[in-house]
Design a protein around this motif. Sequence first.
Motif, PDB file in Angstrom:
ATOM      1  N   PRO A  82      -3.550  -4.649  -3.495  1.00 32.91           N
ATOM      2  CA  PRO A  82      -3.410  -3.580  -2.502  1.00 32.91           C
ATOM      3  C   PRO A  82      -3.200  -2.246  -3.207  1.00 32.91           C
ATOM      4  CG  PRO A  82      -1.368  -4.834  -2.690  1.00 32.91           C
ATOM      5  CD  PRO A  82      -2.380  -5.527  -3.549  1.00 32.91           C
ATOM      6  N   PHE A  83      -4.038  -1.278  -2.883  1.00 34.31           N
ATOM      7  CA  PHE A  83      -3.756   0.084  -3.385  1.00 34.31           C
ATOM      8  C   PHE A  83      -4.055   1.086  -2.280  1.00 34.31           C
ATOM      9  CE2 PHE A  83      -8.106  -0.698  -4.952  1.00 34.31           C
ATOM     10  CZ  PHE A  83      -8.770   0.495  -4.705  1.00 34.31           C
ATOM     11  N   ALA A  84      -3.377   2.216  -2.356  1.00 39.68           N
ATOM     12  CA  ALA A  84      -3.337   3.168  -1.239  1.00 39.68           C
ATOM     13  C   ALA A  84      -4.542   4.104  -1.245  1.00 39.68           C
ATOM     14  CB  ALA A  84      -2.048   3.984  -1.344  1.00 39.68           C
ATOM     15  N   SER A 111      -3.664  -2.568   1.719  1.00 42.49           N
ATOM     16  CA  SER A 111      -2.374  -1.891   1.546  1.00 42.49           C
ATOM     17  C   SER A 111      -1.857  -1.352   2.869  1.00 42.49           C
ATOM     18  CB  SER A 111      -2.544  -0.732   0.558  1.00 42.49           C
ATOM     19  OG  SER A 111      -1.433   0.141   0.631  1.00 42.49           O
ATOM     20  N   GLN A 113      -0.572   1.296   3.018  1.00 39.35           N
ATOM     21  CA  GLN A 113      -0.931   2.708   2.949  1.00 39.35           C
ATOM     22  C   GLN A 113      -2.448   2.896   2.971  1.00 39.35           C
ATOM     23  OE1 GLN A 113       1.617   3.479  -0.543  1.00 39.35           O
ATOM     24  NE2 GLN A 113       2.563   5.064   0.695  1.00 39.35           N
ATOM     25  N   GLN A 132      -0.695  -6.256   2.937  1.00 35.17           N
ATOM     26  CA  GLN A 132       0.520  -5.927   2.171  1.00 35.17           C
ATOM     27  C   GLN A 132       1.384  -4.974   2.976  1.00 35.17           C
ATOM     28  OE1 GLN A 132       0.705  -2.506   0.490  1.00 35.17           O
ATOM     29  NE2 GLN A 132       2.887  -2.938   0.230  1.00 35.17           N
ATOM     30  N   TYR A 134       5.300  -2.852   3.160  1.00 37.25           N
ATOM     31  CA  TYR A 134       6.574  -2.442   2.580  1.00 37.25           C
ATOM     32  C   TYR A 134       7.650  -2.635   3.637  1.00 37.25           C
ATOM     33  CZ  TYR A 134       4.173  -0.034  -1.277  1.00 37.25           C
ATOM     34  OH  TYR A 134       3.423   0.255  -2.387  1.00 37.25           O
ATOM     35  N   THR A 160       5.801  -6.165  -0.604  1.00 41.78           N
ATOM     36  CA  THR A 160       6.032  -5.549  -1.912  1.00 41.78           C
ATOM     37  C   THR A 160       7.484  -5.111  -2.013  1.00 41.78           C
ATOM     38  OG1 THR A 160       3.737  -4.854  -2.060  1.00 41.78           O
ATOM     39  CG2 THR A 160       5.309  -3.664  -3.437  1.00 41.78           C
ATOM     40  N   LYS A 234       5.745  -9.626  -3.699  1.00 42.20           N
ATOM     41  CA  LYS A 234       5.035  -8.957  -4.806  1.00 42.20           C
ATOM     42  C   LYS A 234       5.993  -8.031  -5.544  1.00 42.20           C
ATOM     43  CE  LYS A 234       1.039  -5.901  -5.637  1.00 42.20           C
ATOM     44  NZ  LYS A 234       1.561  -4.547  -5.848  1.00 42.20           N
ATOM     45  N   SER A 256       4.500  -8.847 -10.925  1.00 38.31           N
ATOM     46  CA  SER A 256       3.875  -7.518 -10.939  1.00 38.31           C
ATOM     47  C   SER A 256       4.921  -6.469 -11.273  1.00 38.31           C
ATOM     48  CB  SER A 256       3.291  -7.232  -9.545  1.00 38.31           C
ATOM     49  OG  SER A 256       2.767  -5.907  -9.468  1.00 38.31           O
ATOM     50  N   HIS A 258       3.830  -3.312 -10.462  1.00 40.77           N
ATOM     51  CA  HIS A 258       3.164  -2.257  -9.701  1.00 40.77           C
ATOM     52  C   HIS A 258       2.200  -1.464 -10.612  1.00 40.77           C
ATOM     53  CE1 HIS A 258       3.997  -0.768  -5.486  1.00 40.77           C
ATOM     54  NE2 HIS A 258       3.126   0.137  -5.859  1.00 40.77           N
ATOM     55  N   ASP A 289      -0.412  -9.668 -11.555  1.00 39.78           N
ATOM     56  CA  ASP A 289      -1.334  -8.546 -11.779  1.00 39.78           C
ATOM     57  C   ASP A 289      -0.767  -7.609 -12.828  1.00 39.78           C
ATOM     58  OD1 ASP A 289       0.426  -6.626 -10.596  1.00 39.78           O
ATOM     59  OD2 ASP A 289      -0.625  -6.647  -8.687  1.00 39.78           O
ATOM     60  N   GLY A 291      -2.851  -4.860 -15.790  1.00 41.82           N
ATOM     61  CA  GLY A 291      -3.501  -4.802 -17.092  1.00 41.82           C
ATOM     62  C   GLY A 291      -4.743  -5.652 -17.233  1.00 41.82           C
ATOM     63  N   ARG A 293      -8.324  -6.177 -17.309  1.00 42.33           N
ATOM     64  CA  ARG A 293      -9.463  -5.266 -17.447  1.00 42.33           C
ATOM     65  C   ARG A 293     -10.770  -5.992 -17.696  1.00 42.33           C
ATOM     66  NH1 ARG A 293      -6.237  -3.003 -15.249  1.00 42.33           N
ATOM     67  NH2 ARG A 293      -4.889  -1.307 -15.928  1.00 42.33           N
ATOM     68  N   GLY A 312      -6.379  -4.262  -9.848  1.00 37.57           N
ATOM     69  CA  GLY A 312      -6.148  -2.918  -9.315  1.00 37.57           C
ATOM     70  C   GLY A 312      -7.142  -1.910  -9.846  1.00 37.57           C
ATOM     71  N   ARG A 313      -6.822  -1.303 -10.983  1.00 36.60           N
ATOM     72  CA  ARG A 313      -7.610  -0.144 -11.431  1.00 36.60           C
ATOM     73  C   ARG A 313      -9.089  -0.409 -11.685  1.00 36.60           C
ATOM     74  NH1 ARG A 313      -2.492   0.468 -13.104  1.00 36.60           N
ATOM     75  NH2 ARG A 313      -1.381   2.386 -12.574  1.00 36.60           N
TER      76      ARG A 313
HETATM   77  C1  LIG Z   1      -3.243   4.194  -7.091  1.00 34.19           C
HETATM   78  C2  LIG Z   1      -2.486   2.925  -6.838  1.00 34.19           C
HETATM   79  C3  LIG Z   1      -1.903   2.729  -5.598  1.00 34.19           C
HETATM   80  C4  LIG Z   1      -1.190   1.551  -5.356  1.00 34.19           C
HETATM   81  N1  LIG Z   1      -0.701   1.337  -4.100  1.00 34.19           N
HETATM   82  C5  LIG Z   1      -0.065   0.159  -3.844  1.00 34.19           C
HETATM   83  C6  LIG Z   1       0.359  -0.150  -2.536  1.00 34.19           C
HETATM   84  O1  LIG Z   1       0.137   0.606  -1.585  1.00 34.19           O
HETATM   85  N2  LIG Z   1       1.020  -1.316  -2.350  1.00 34.19           N
HETATM   86  C7  LIG Z   1       1.267  -2.195  -3.377  1.00 34.19           C
HETATM   87  O2  LIG Z   1       1.875  -3.237  -3.159  1.00 34.19           O
HETATM   88  N3  LIG Z   1       0.844  -1.926  -4.616  1.00 34.19           N
HETATM   89  C8  LIG Z   1       0.174  -0.803  -4.879  1.00 34.19           C
HETATM   90  N4  LIG Z   1      -0.305  -0.559  -6.130  1.00 34.19           N
HETATM   91  C9  LIG Z   1      -0.105  -1.567  -7.200  1.00 34.19           C
HETATM   92  C10 LIG Z   1      -1.251  -2.592  -7.220  1.00 34.19           C
HETATM   93  O3  LIG Z   1      -1.205  -3.441  -6.092  1.00 34.19           O
HETATM   94  C11 LIG Z   1      -1.186  -3.496  -8.443  1.00 34.19           C
HETATM   95  O4  LIG Z   1       0.101  -4.066  -8.546  1.00 34.19           O
HETATM   96  C12 LIG Z   1      -1.526  -2.791  -9.745  1.00 34.19           C
HETATM   97  O5  LIG Z   1      -2.530  -1.814  -9.567  1.00 34.19           O
HETATM   98  C13 LIG Z   1      -1.998  -3.841 -10.755  1.00 34.19           C
HETATM   99  O6  LIG Z   1      -2.227  -3.277 -11.975  1.00 34.19           O
HETATM  100  P1  LIG Z   1      -3.681  -2.846 -12.544  1.00 34.19           P
HETATM  101  O7  LIG Z   1      -4.035  -1.573 -11.857  1.00 34.19           O
HETATM  102  O8  LIG Z   1      -3.430  -2.703 -13.989  1.00 34.19           O
HETATM  103  O9  LIG Z   1      -4.656  -3.960 -12.205  1.00 34.19           O
HETATM  104  C14 LIG Z   1      -1.039   0.594  -6.393  1.00 34.19           C
HETATM  105  C15 LIG Z   1      -1.653   0.795  -7.619  1.00 34.19           C
HETATM  106  C16 LIG Z   1      -2.378   1.949  -7.854  1.00 34.19           C
HETATM  107  C17 LIG Z   1      -3.054   2.114  -9.197  1.00 34.19           C
END
Ligand SMILES: Cc1cc2nc3c(=O)[nH]c(=O)nc-3n(C[C@H](O)[C@H](O)[C@H](O)COP(=O)(O)O)c2cc1C
Length: 362
Positions: A82-84, A111, A113, A132, A134, A160, A234, A256, A258, A289, A291, A293, A312-313
């Motif tokens: 999940p990412f925002a 997410s 968000q 996901q 909060y 989370t 998480k 994780s 985050h 999660d 790292g 890649r 994620g990234r």
């Molecule tokens: C820009 C960004 C926004 C994120 N937003 C959330 C979120 O809204 N909720 C959440 O549980 N994790 C969030 N995360 C964390 C990711 O779910 C995840 O734990 C993390 O990106 C994993 O690492 P990686 O980017 O190295 O794969 C976010 C990560 C990034 C990079």
Amino acid sequence: MLEPDQLPRTLNDYYNRARDSMSSENRAYFLSGAGGEETLLANEEAFVRARITPRPLREMGGGSTATSVLGQRLAAPLLIAPFAYHRLLHPSGEIATAQGAGAQSIKMILSAQSSVELTNVQAAAQGCDWFQLYWMGSRQATLELAEMALAAGFGTLVLTIDAPVQGVRDREIEAGFQLPPDMSAVNLARFAPPRFTAPDEGQSFIFDRIAHHLPNWDDVAWLVETVQVPVLLKGILHPEDAARAVSIGAAGVIVSNHGGRVLDRAPATLDVLPTIVERVGPDYPVLMDGGIRRGVDIFVALALGAKAVLIGRPVVCGLAVAGELGVSHVLRLLRDELEVSMLLCGCASIDDITPDMVHLKL
Ligand SMILES: Cc1cc2nc3c(=O)[nH]c(=O)nc-3n(C[C@H](O)[C@H](O)[C@H](O)COP(=O)(O)O)c2cc1C
């Protein structure tokens, strides 16, 4: 829009193209970490330390990356983390991501968000049925958000727990990152953010204001018991917290930090994964999660006990470079690389990947 032959060829190329094409504000928001970014780097560096021993000449015909987690079938042991605010990266936002994931039969965790309404994302593609959330400041508000997701068709919840306050993200602060006026966490619009009065003389804003609205283990146990669907926690990094998650009935944990965005100097997730798996036992669903890649990183995480990983990234970069197609391509590259690693190590199935195959250099 990029034609398929204009897409990056490698995962590394996706990262470079995304980094170079993003605005400095978006680069800081999506690609940076907290503080000096020690944890962000440590997550990746832990995978670089892994050494894997190939096992040639085994029978590999008919092998597969398919697996199951919580009784749910996964085409491969990876999900989108999940990412925002995906709309910062692409006009269709979370819908493009969900469709890119759906094209590869990969699940996406939406997410809280999200910048698109959760009903629209859920309807956009098969496999977007994990949500996901909060803690929303109270039991009632958190349950209301969970019920919104369940009513929209989400069937698995991820709570989370590792970001009760935002990390101190220097690069974001320096870049002056702010959400544009047309961007928001649309699904949270109905939840008024708590209004804090200024702390009294000698008081702390964090401990005397914010902390009174944060959840504890009893609150989380209550949520797990109240919703009628699996809830994963998480943001677990300590074996005793994993054991506590088991004892309150959580369906699984996600190891994780985050993505290094909250507590700088938190340990690399790969480094703590084995002790957590040892504490809760090999059958309990431990995901991880941070790292990852490359596909070979997925192999390493599975060998050290993860049932599946979140990405994620790399997905951020796929979405930024080429929208739905980019997400789909990044997932395909990860899965193809996982298959290559499995074949070279003589693993025809996910269950064949075992701890003795990986050695973490100190
Ligand atoms: C820009 C960004 C926004 C994120 N937003 C959330 C979120 O809204 N909720 C959440 O549980 N994790 C969030 N995360 C964390 C990711 O779910 C995840 O734990 C993390 O990106 C994993 O690492 P990686 O980017 O190295 O794969 C976010 C990560 C990034 C990079």
